[in-house]
Write a protein that holds these residues in place. Structure first.
Motif, mmCIF file in Angstrom:
data_model
loop_
_atom_site.group_PDB
_atom_site.id
_atom_site.type_symbol
_atom_site.label_atom_id
_atom_site.label_comp_id
_atom_site.label_asym_id
_atom_site.label_seq_id
_atom_site.Cartn_x
_atom_site.Cartn_y
_atom_site.Cartn_z
ATOM 1 N N HIS A 6 22.336 118.642 20.617
ATOM 2 C CA HIS A 6 23.081 118.015 19.534
ATOM 3 C C HIS A 6 23.040 118.967 18.352
ATOM 4 C CE1 HIS A 6 23.255 114.135 21.571
ATOM 5 N NE2 HIS A 6 21.988 114.323 21.891
ATOM 6 N N ASP A 57 18.071 117.504 23.836
ATOM 7 C CA ASP A 57 17.915 116.125 24.271
ATOM 8 C C ASP A 57 18.025 116.106 25.794
ATOM 9 O OD1 ASP A 57 17.774 113.354 24.332
ATOM 10 O OD2 ASP A 57 19.877 113.073 23.813
ATOM 11 N N GLU A 60 18.505 112.916 27.451
ATOM 12 C CA GLU A 60 19.741 112.233 27.028
ATOM 13 C C GLU A 60 19.461 110.824 26.506
ATOM 14 O OE1 GLU A 60 23.233 112.786 29.511
ATOM 15 O OE2 GLU A 60 22.136 114.311 30.648
ATOM 16 N N ARG A 61 18.434 110.705 25.676
ATOM 17 C CA ARG A 61 18.071 109.399 25.148
ATOM 18 C C ARG A 61 18.573 109.159 23.719
ATOM 19 N NH1 ARG A 61 13.850 109.103 21.715
ATOM 20 N NH2 ARG A 61 12.637 110.953 21.354
ATOM 21 N N ASP A 63 21.282 108.628 20.827
ATOM 22 C CA ASP A 63 22.627 108.079 20.689
ATOM 23 C C ASP A 63 23.420 108.940 19.702
ATOM 24 O OD1 ASP A 63 24.923 106.613 20.249
ATOM 25 O OD2 ASP A 63 23.895 104.806 19.586
ATOM 26 N N GLU A 66 24.214 107.272 16.381
ATOM 27 C CA GLU A 66 23.050 107.166 15.490
ATOM 28 C C GLU A 66 22.751 108.509 14.825
ATOM 29 O OE1 GLU A 66 19.526 105.313 17.080
ATOM 30 O OE2 GLU A 66 20.729 103.820 18.136
#
Length: 81
Positions: A6, A57, A60-61, A63, A66
């Motif tokens: 991200h 990540d 992949e937890r 969001d 968020e």
């Protein structure tokens, strides 16, 4: 295990450093995010640089929505891959 990253785009170094520190507290990030200076095209002035906070990540937890709202607290956003 995938290599999901991200990228949060923030307006300055102070915002990037504060956000990177807060990521661990808010989202339980174990790995320290990478801070990268991103000069705007054609600009040499440090005042015209954005800062990127890059975080992995693999599980992949996190969001994306968020993270976008989180970056918005520092007048930033999450860059779409």
């Amino acid at each position: 295990m995938s290599d999901v990253r991200h990228v949060l785009v923030l307006p300055d170094r102070d915002a990037a450093e504060e956000a990177a520190e807060a990521l661990g507290e808010r989202f339980g990030i174990d790995e320290e995010p990478q801070l990268v200076r991103d000069a705007l095209a054609g600009e040499d002035d440090a005042e015209d640089a954005q800062w990127l906070v890059v975080l992995r990540d693999d599980s992949e937890r996190l969001d994306p929505a968020e993270l976008d709202a989180f970056a918005g607290e520092w007048d930033g956003w999450r860059e779409e891959p």
